[in-house]
Write an enzyme that holds these catalytic residues in place. Sequence first.
Site, PDB file in Angstrom:
ATOM      1  N   ASP A  26     -54.626  62.535 -31.202  1.00  0.00           N
ATOM      2  CA  ASP A  26     -53.247  62.689 -30.727  1.00  0.00           C
ATOM      3  C   ASP A  26     -53.037  62.180 -29.307  1.00  0.00           C
ATOM      4  OD1 ASP A  26     -52.668  63.931 -33.178  1.00  0.00           O
ATOM      5  OD2 ASP A  26     -53.306  65.873 -32.397  1.00  0.00           O
TER       6      ASP A  26
ATOM      7  N   LYS B 181     -52.053  57.062 -29.990  1.00  0.00           N
ATOM      8  CA  LYS B 181     -52.543  55.787 -30.530  1.00  0.00           C
ATOM      9  C   LYS B 181     -51.411  55.031 -31.228  1.00  0.00           C
ATOM     10  CE  LYS B 181     -55.567  58.144 -32.887  1.00  0.00           C
ATOM     11  NZ  LYS B 181     -55.489  59.477 -32.280  1.00  0.00           N
TER      12      LYS B 181
ATOM     13  N   ALA C 146     -54.490  62.247 -40.311  1.00  0.00           N
ATOM     14  CA  ALA C 146     -53.903  61.596 -39.136  1.00  0.00           C
ATOM     15  C   ALA C 146     -52.402  61.819 -39.125  1.00  0.00           C
ATOM     16  CB  ALA C 146     -54.190  60.099 -39.178  1.00  0.00           C
ATOM     17  N   GLY C 147     -51.842  61.892 -37.945  1.00  0.00           N
ATOM     18  CA  GLY C 147     -50.397  61.991 -37.790  1.00  0.00           C
ATOM     19  C   GLY C 147     -49.999  61.191 -36.578  1.00  0.00           C
ATOM     20  N   HIS C 148     -49.315  60.073 -36.810  1.00  0.00           N
ATOM     21  CA  HIS C 148     -48.934  59.198 -35.702  1.00  0.00           C
ATOM     22  C   HIS C 148     -47.410  59.166 -35.617  1.00  0.00           C
ATOM     23  CE1 HIS C 148     -53.014  57.041 -36.579  1.00  0.00           C
ATOM     24  NE2 HIS C 148     -53.156  58.252 -36.096  1.00  0.00           N
TER      25      HIS C 148
ATOM     26  N   ASP D  99     -45.501  60.366 -17.852  1.00  0.00           N
ATOM     27  CA  ASP D  99     -44.214  60.995 -17.499  1.00  0.00           C
ATOM     28  C   ASP D  99     -44.261  62.523 -17.552  1.00  0.00           C
ATOM     29  OD1 ASP D  99     -44.516  60.125 -20.335  1.00  0.00           O
ATOM     30  OD2 ASP D  99     -42.759  61.400 -20.627  1.00  0.00           O
TER      31      ASP D  99
HETATM   32  P1  GDP Z   1     -51.663  59.731 -32.243  1.00  0.00           P
HETATM   33  O1  GDP Z   1     -52.108  60.582 -33.371  1.00  0.00           O
HETATM   34  O2  GDP Z   1     -52.770  59.375 -31.315  1.00  0.00           O
HETATM   35  O3  GDP Z   1     -50.895  58.511 -32.679  1.00  0.00           O
HETATM   36  O4  GDP Z   1     -50.656  60.615 -31.389  1.00  0.00           O
HETATM   37  P2  GDP Z   1     -49.502  61.590 -31.982  1.00  0.00           P
HETATM   38  O5  GDP Z   1     -48.419  60.750 -32.543  1.00  0.00           O
HETATM   39  O6  GDP Z   1     -50.100  62.635 -32.849  1.00  0.00           O
HETATM   40  O7  GDP Z   1     -49.061  62.331 -30.659  1.00  0.00           O
HETATM   41  C1  GDP Z   1     -48.554  61.649 -29.551  1.00  0.00           C
HETATM   42  C2  GDP Z   1     -47.106  62.122 -29.291  1.00  0.00           C
HETATM   43  O8  GDP Z   1     -46.745  61.739 -27.985  1.00  0.00           O
HETATM   44  C3  GDP Z   1     -46.079  61.508 -30.203  1.00  0.00           C
HETATM   45  O9  GDP Z   1     -45.090  62.466 -30.476  1.00  0.00           O
HETATM   46  C4  GDP Z   1     -45.499  60.350 -29.391  1.00  0.00           C
HETATM   47  O10 GDP Z   1     -44.147  60.050 -29.709  1.00  0.00           O
HETATM   48  C5  GDP Z   1     -45.583  60.921 -28.005  1.00  0.00           C
HETATM   49  N1  GDP Z   1     -45.801  59.933 -26.939  1.00  0.00           N
HETATM   50  C6  GDP Z   1     -46.599  58.836 -26.945  1.00  0.00           C
HETATM   51  N2  GDP Z   1     -46.613  58.260 -25.725  1.00  0.00           N
HETATM   52  C7  GDP Z   1     -45.827  59.011 -24.935  1.00  0.00           C
HETATM   53  C8  GDP Z   1     -45.476  58.957 -23.552  1.00  0.00           C
HETATM   54  O11 GDP Z   1     -45.902  58.100 -22.803  1.00  0.00           O
HETATM   55  N3  GDP Z   1     -44.646  59.942 -23.081  1.00  0.00           N
HETATM   56  C9  GDP Z   1     -44.155  60.931 -23.871  1.00  0.00           C
HETATM   57  N4  GDP Z   1     -43.363  61.835 -23.304  1.00  0.00           N
HETATM   58  N5  GDP Z   1     -44.481  61.020 -25.176  1.00  0.00           N
HETATM   59  C10 GDP Z   1     -45.309  60.092 -25.681  1.00  0.00           C
HETATM   60  P1  IMO Z   2     -54.746  61.626 -35.231  1.00  0.00           P
HETATM   61  O1  IMO Z   2     -55.021  60.317 -35.912  1.00  0.00           O
HETATM   62  C1  IMO Z   2     -56.080  65.575 -34.010  1.00  0.00           C
HETATM   63  C2  IMO Z   2     -59.074  67.582 -36.477  1.00  0.00           C
HETATM   64  C3  IMO Z   2     -58.562  68.848 -37.160  1.00  0.00           C
HETATM   65  C4  IMO Z   2     -59.851  69.660 -37.180  1.00  0.00           C
HETATM   66  C5  IMO Z   2     -60.914  68.607 -37.458  1.00  0.00           C
HETATM   67  C6  IMO Z   2     -61.306  68.487 -38.928  1.00  0.00           C
HETATM   68  O2  IMO Z   2     -53.347  62.092 -35.386  1.00  0.00           O
HETATM   69  O3  IMO Z   2     -55.233  61.617 -33.821  1.00  0.00           O
HETATM   70  P2  IMO Z   2     -60.094  67.422 -41.045  1.00  0.00           P
HETATM   71  O4  IMO Z   2     -58.804  67.794 -41.710  1.00  0.00           O
HETATM   72  O5  IMO Z   2     -60.143  66.012 -40.572  1.00  0.00           O
HETATM   73  O6  IMO Z   2     -61.307  67.796 -41.846  1.00  0.00           O
HETATM   74  O7  IMO Z   2     -60.156  68.380 -39.739  1.00  0.00           O
HETATM   75  O8  IMO Z   2     -60.362  67.370 -37.021  1.00  0.00           O
HETATM   76  N1  IMO Z   2     -58.261  66.368 -36.727  1.00  0.00           N
HETATM   77  C7  IMO Z   2     -57.378  65.871 -35.858  1.00  0.00           C
HETATM   78  N2  IMO Z   2     -56.971  66.337 -34.660  1.00  0.00           N
HETATM   79  N3  IMO Z   2     -55.602  64.402 -34.462  1.00  0.00           N
HETATM   80  C8  IMO Z   2     -56.008  63.910 -35.657  1.00  0.00           C
HETATM   81  O9  IMO Z   2     -55.634  62.684 -36.091  1.00  0.00           O
HETATM   82  C9  IMO Z   2     -56.921  64.666 -36.426  1.00  0.00           C
HETATM   83  N4  IMO Z   2     -57.513  64.490 -37.622  1.00  0.00           N
HETATM   84  C10 IMO Z   2     -58.347  65.526 -37.785  1.00  0.00           C
HETATM   85  O10 IMO Z   2     -57.556  69.470 -36.408  1.00  0.00           O
HETATM   86  O11 IMO Z   2     -60.096  70.202 -35.917  1.00  0.00           O
HETATM   87 MG    MG Z   3     -51.769  62.472 -34.194  1.00  0.00          MG
END
Ligand code: GDP
Ligand code: IMO
Ligand code: MG
Length: 429
Positions: free
Chosen positions: A14, A17, A40-42, A333
Amino acid sequence: MGKTLVIVGSSWGDEGKGKFVDYYAQKADIISRVAGGSNAGHTLSIDNVEYKLRLVPSGILCKDKLCVIGNGVVVDPKVLLEEMDSLSERGIDVSKIRLSNRAHVVLPYHQLLDNLSEKSRGDKKIGTTGRGISPCYIDKSDRIGIRVCDFIDKEEFAAKLKIALEQKNIILQKVYNHKPLNYEEILNEYNGYADRLRPYVCDTITLLNEELDAGKKILFEGAQATMLDIDYGTYPYVTASHPVAGGVCVGAGIAPKKIDTVIGVVKAYTTRVGEGPFPTEQLNEIGERLRTEGHEFGTVTGRPRRTGWLDACVVKYAGQISGIDYLGVTKMDIFDTFDEIKMCVAYKLDGKIINEIPASLKVFAKVEPVYETFEGWKCDTSKIRKYEDLPANAKKYLERMAEVTGTKIGIISVGPNRDQTIVVDENIF
Ligand code: GDP
Ligand code: IMO
Ligand code: MG
């Protein structure tokens, strides 16, 4: 020969990416996922419209790019189709998705076993996302998994599902005292998904290598992160795959020599979801403030993320493992209103600085973060688009991050939107 760029998470996931994947996808011809699954959750924001992606590569939001789900991914067909349908409803073309015929399929018993196993661990639970990821990788290693090529072949699927389900039903009943799952129901439901996914299936290894040879640019989209890697992370509090740059070679069939550049994504502070050690965690009002102001709630499960100061030690470690060339720093930010910011620049164990991430969680639990304190910049950075326009205190923080991790900064994000990006080096990809 084309060009490849790998984007990996440097901490516990998180890091944002998806935001940089979306940015570099605009310069790529192909975007590929290589490991993990719907854990994963993007989240991406384009013109203030939010998109949440789990299995489909984030490149789908750029027009006309091939989006490849590689052989190392574990694919839940139901989740993939739901995601494709919801993207289509929002006017996004999903016809350029390609699914590896060698990827493994997540079936209902995987998700059920994930949740039952977590429950049975009690307070020793891993805190998984409950998406059946680990049980699917277990089946892959146990040679009882079902690959996409067999899933879309009606005869093969019927035969392989029978064998796998017989085994799972014994486990469900004898280990977990759970009622068995019905073979016909799963077969019928999943044959329907197979029919819908069949047109997207191909040999993605040949596809990626041929396109690369033809001079195309491929972006490998990391999911999860280094500290969640099954070998390099805080085992057992990890996921079941290899989210490091090396995972691209095995998860997409790309030779190590063909990886040109690696970006490690770092959030300006550190977060983690699920259980396991987290030395810089702030179980206080600082942590609460980071969670609230940074909107730190999981994309997949909605769980509040654990929050703390930036742990530059794990970022440095990620750099060693993945050969990170550039850091991509997000969420600068969020510190705009902070008076004071801390960064962990080293670990101390029994009063001595250590130069490694302890393998033993018992030892890791004892490390003391060594913090440096930085003065906040107290101004709005969200509209800044050039590095030189950043406040001096923000630059000091970034420069120190680069120094401690031994990695230059390539790109910075100052807000969730696509345009809230500061490109430090234009020539990365
Ligand atoms: P990922 O799994 O690595 O792709 O990250 P996630 O999407 O799970 O979590 C990142 C969160 O931060 C998302 O809700 C993005 O919209 C948000 N985000 C990414 N870059 C920035 C930033 O520079 N500033 C703010 N305020 N939010 C951001
Ligand atoms: P993104 O791509 C954050 C964590 C889970 C748990 C451990 C094992 O959004 O960065 P699993 O369901 O994979 O067997 O869980 O890994 N986990 C993540 N934490 N971001 C993720 O993906 C994750 N994918 C798995 O919370 O601790
Ligand atoms: Mg994520």
